[in-house]
Design a protein around this motif. Structure first.
Motif, PDB file in Angstrom:
ATOM      1  N   VAL A 197       0.893  -1.215  -0.104  1.00 29.87           N
ATOM      2  CA  VAL A 197      -0.016   0.017  -0.128  1.00 29.87           C
ATOM      3  C   VAL A 197       0.859   1.140  -0.172  1.00 29.87           C
ATOM      4  N   ARG A 198       0.220   2.347  -0.472  1.00 26.03           N
ATOM      5  CA  ARG A 198       0.812   3.443  -0.587  1.00 26.03           C
ATOM      6  C   ARG A 198       1.267   4.121   0.921  1.00 26.03           C
ATOM      7  N   PRO A 199       2.214   4.956   0.911  1.00 27.97           N
ATOM      8  CA  PRO A 199       2.734   5.245   2.357  1.00 27.97           C
ATOM      9  C   PRO A 199       1.542   5.947   3.382  1.00 27.97           C
ATOM     10  N   TYR A 200       1.897   5.160   4.564  1.00 28.59           N
ATOM     11  CA  TYR A 200       0.830   5.730   5.449  1.00 28.59           C
ATOM     12  C   TYR A 200       1.496   5.974   6.882  1.00 28.59           C
ATOM     13  N   GLU A 201       0.784   6.630   7.685  1.00 25.62           N
ATOM     14  CA  GLU A 201       1.229   6.930   9.082  1.00 25.62           C
ATOM     15  C   GLU A 201       1.099   5.749   9.974  1.00 25.62           C
ATOM     16  N   ARG A 202       1.748   5.441  11.048  1.00 27.94           N
ATOM     17  CA  ARG A 202       1.264   4.209  11.796  1.00 27.94           C
ATOM     18  C   ARG A 202       0.435   4.538  13.073  1.00 27.94           C
ATOM     19  N   PRO A 203       0.688   5.649  13.686  1.00 28.99           N
ATOM     20  CA  PRO A 203       0.514   6.209  14.836  1.00 28.99           C
ATOM     21  C   PRO A 203      -1.395   5.896  14.857  1.00 28.99           C
ATOM     22  N   PRO A 204      -2.167   6.112  13.775  1.00 26.82           N
ATOM     23  CA  PRO A 204      -3.802   5.721  13.551  1.00 26.82           C
ATOM     24  C   PRO A 204      -3.911   4.437  13.978  1.00 26.82           C
ATOM     25  N   LEU A 205      -2.870   3.521  13.546  1.00 28.40           N
ATOM     26  CA  LEU A 205      -3.308   2.107  13.559  1.00 28.40           C
ATOM     27  C   LEU A 205      -3.533   1.699  14.909  1.00 28.40           C
ATOM     28  N   SER A 206      -3.094   2.158  15.880  1.00 22.67           N
ATOM     29  CA  SER A 206      -3.314   1.768  17.359  1.00 22.67           C
ATOM     30  C   SER A 206      -4.159   2.901  17.950  1.00 22.67           C
ATOM     31  N   LYS A 207      -4.808   3.845  17.114  1.00 19.75           N
ATOM     32  CA  LYS A 207      -5.534   4.741  17.810  1.00 19.75           C
ATOM     33  C   LYS A 207      -6.762   4.979  17.103  1.00 19.75           C
ATOM     34  N   GLY A 208      -6.998   6.023  16.360  1.00 22.07           N
ATOM     35  CA  GLY A 208      -8.316   6.417  15.625  1.00 22.07           C
ATOM     36  C   GLY A 208      -9.010   5.187  14.816  1.00 22.07           C
ATOM     37  N   TYR A 209      -7.990   4.476  14.074  1.00 22.16           N
ATOM     38  CA  TYR A 209      -8.485   3.357  12.906  1.00 22.16           C
ATOM     39  C   TYR A 209      -8.821   2.375  13.767  1.00 22.16           C
ATOM     40  N   LEU A 210      -7.956   1.860  14.826  1.00 23.46           N
ATOM     41  CA  LEU A 210      -8.244   0.773  15.710  1.00 23.46           C
ATOM     42  C   LEU A 210      -9.518   1.144  16.444  1.00 23.46           C
ATOM     43  N   SER A 211      -9.820   2.045  16.854  1.00 20.05           N
ATOM     44  CA  SER A 211     -11.045   2.258  17.522  1.00 20.05           C
ATOM     45  C   SER A 211     -12.274   2.502  16.793  1.00 20.05           C
ATOM     46  N   LYS A 271     -13.096   4.844  15.018  1.00 20.16           N
ATOM     47  CA  LYS A 271     -13.668   5.990  14.672  1.00 20.16           C
ATOM     48  C   LYS A 271     -12.746   6.881  13.389  1.00 20.16           C
ATOM     49  N   GLU A 272     -11.757   6.456  12.868  1.00 19.38           N
ATOM     50  CA  GLU A 272     -11.485   6.944  11.693  1.00 19.38           C
ATOM     51  C   GLU A 272     -10.961   6.241  10.754  1.00 19.38           C
ATOM     52  N   PRO A 273     -11.546   6.425   9.420  1.00 26.21           N
ATOM     53  CA  PRO A 273     -11.447   5.736   8.308  1.00 26.21           C
ATOM     54  C   PRO A 273      -9.837   5.333   8.017  1.00 26.21           C
ATOM     55  N   GLN A 274      -9.725   4.174   7.352  1.00 24.65           N
ATOM     56  CA  GLN A 274      -8.290   3.718   6.905  1.00 24.65           C
ATOM     57  C   GLN A 274      -7.576   5.121   6.316  1.00 24.65           C
ATOM     58  N   GLU A 275      -8.405   5.618   5.417  1.00 27.52           N
ATOM     59  CA  GLU A 275      -8.093   6.640   4.409  1.00 27.52           C
ATOM     60  C   GLU A 275      -7.240   7.672   4.951  1.00 27.52           C
ATOM     61  N   LYS A 276      -7.588   8.163   6.132  1.00 27.69           N
ATOM     62  CA  LYS A 276      -7.019   9.325   7.165  1.00 27.69           C
ATOM     63  C   LYS A 276      -5.364   8.864   7.396  1.00 27.69           C
ATOM     64  N   LEU A 281      -8.619  -5.310  13.842  1.00 23.62           N
ATOM     65  CA  LEU A 281      -9.734  -4.761  13.980  1.00 23.62           C
ATOM     66  C   LEU A 281     -10.932  -5.544  13.474  1.00 23.62           C
ATOM     67  N   ALA A 282     -10.829  -6.477  12.589  1.00 22.12           N
ATOM     68  CA  ALA A 282     -11.810  -7.523  12.180  1.00 22.12           C
ATOM     69  C   ALA A 282     -12.425  -8.279  13.158  1.00 22.12           C
ATOM     70  N   SER A 283     -11.088  -8.766  14.087  1.00 24.23           N
ATOM     71  CA  SER A 283     -11.197  -9.682  15.165  1.00 24.23           C
ATOM     72  C   SER A 283     -12.107  -8.913  16.411  1.00 24.23           C
ATOM     73  N   LEU A 284     -11.683  -7.742  16.476  1.00 27.41           N
ATOM     74  CA  LEU A 284     -12.374  -6.890  17.649  1.00 27.41           C
ATOM     75  C   LEU A 284     -13.734  -6.903  17.267  1.00 27.41           C
ATOM     76  N   ARG A 285     -14.155  -6.332  16.109  1.00 27.50           N
ATOM     77  CA  ARG A 285     -15.630  -6.282  15.631  1.00 27.50           C
ATOM     78  C   ARG A 285     -16.226  -7.463  15.697  1.00 27.50           C
ATOM     79  N   THR A 286     -15.661  -8.679  15.408  1.00 28.15           N
ATOM     80  CA  THR A 286     -16.477  -9.920  15.570  1.00 28.15           C
ATOM     81  C   THR A 286     -16.436 -10.439  16.916  1.00 28.15           C
ATOM     82  N   GLY A 287     -15.694  -9.613  17.974  1.00 32.86           N
ATOM     83  CA  GLY A 287     -15.768 -10.415  19.173  1.00 32.86           C
ATOM     84  C   GLY A 287     -14.862 -11.806  19.318  1.00 32.86           C
ATOM     85  N   ALA A 288     -14.316 -11.926  18.262  1.00 34.71           N
ATOM     86  CA  ALA A 288     -13.315 -13.199  18.219  1.00 34.71           C
ATOM     87  C   ALA A 288     -12.689 -13.581  19.342  1.00 34.71           C
TER      88      ALA A 288
END
Ligand SMILES: Cc1cc2nc3c(=O)[nH]c(=O)nc-3n(C[C@H](O)[C@H](O)[C@H](O)COP(=O)(O)OP(=O)(O)OC[C@H]3O[C@@H](n4cnc5c(N)ncnc54)[C@H](O)[C@@H]3O)c2cc1C
Length: 145
Positions: free
Chosen positions: A35-49, A51-56, A135-142
């Motif tokens: 995937v094109r360059p992304y920032e990692r901090p959202p992976l453990s914060k907004g994205y993982l919760s 609250k923020e789309p991956q696109e951000k 995130l998928a695991s958290l959503r399904t409560g796996a």
């Protein structure tokens, strides 16, 4: 050609700065992630919760690279560097010749060598793929263990 190895935050920001400061030559960025360059901090914060789309998390819009004439070579790993010949080999096969080279290869996950680490459910969080799976695991409560 200006070659940047490592297509993450540092590499993408370096490419941006080169263009902003007037570099007009060929600019190529190589990254082993697909995937094109992304920032990692959202992976453990907004994205993982959730609250923020991956696109951000992406450093630039998908169109930014072509608009700024930055060639992105993704899913390829630099495996050999010859500073005398000014070449970098990708996946042991293709050779790129550079005039200038920036190594923006960052860091990698440090795995733990402990009993039980190969159990199902042990996860590391560093890449977008790993965050997606978590995130998928958290959503399904796996249950992971
Ligand atoms: C989950 C998580 C949360 C974080 N949260 C914070 C935070 O809140 N605040 C903070 O300050 N920092 C945080 N960090 C740290 C921050 O993300 C890093 O400091 C930052 O990613 C460093 O960017 P970088 O571009 O230098 O390196 P990296 O992000 O490590 O990127 C290096 C890139 O180079 C690629 N690469 C490596 N070797 C090769 C090769 N041989 N060929 C091709 N490509 C290669 C890698 O695949 C990778 O994509 C967090 C990190 C993680 C994982």
């Amino acid at each position: 050609m200006y070659l940047i190895i490592g297509a993450s935050l540092a590499g993408a920001k370096a490419a941006q700065t080169l263009r902003e400061e007037g570099y007009t030559g060929r600019l190529v960025m190589v990254g082993e992630e697909t995937v094109r360059p992304y920032e990692r901090p959202p992976l453990s914060k907004g994205y993982l919760s959730g609250k923020e789309p991956q696109e951000k998390a992406f450093v630039h819009d998908a169109g930014w690279y072509s608009e700024h004439d930055v060639e992105l070579i993704l899913g390829r790993r630099a495996t050999h560097l010859d500073t005398a010949a000014h070449t970098v080999t990708l996946d042991g096969v293709d050779e790129l010749h550079y005039e200038k080279l920036l190594l923006a290869t960052g860091s990698r996950v440090r795995t733990l060598d402990l009993p039980g680490m190969d159990n199902h459910g042990i996860r590391y969080l560093r890449t977008m793929d790993e965050a997606e799976a978590l995130l998928a695991s958290l959503r399904t409560g796996a249950t992971w263990w």
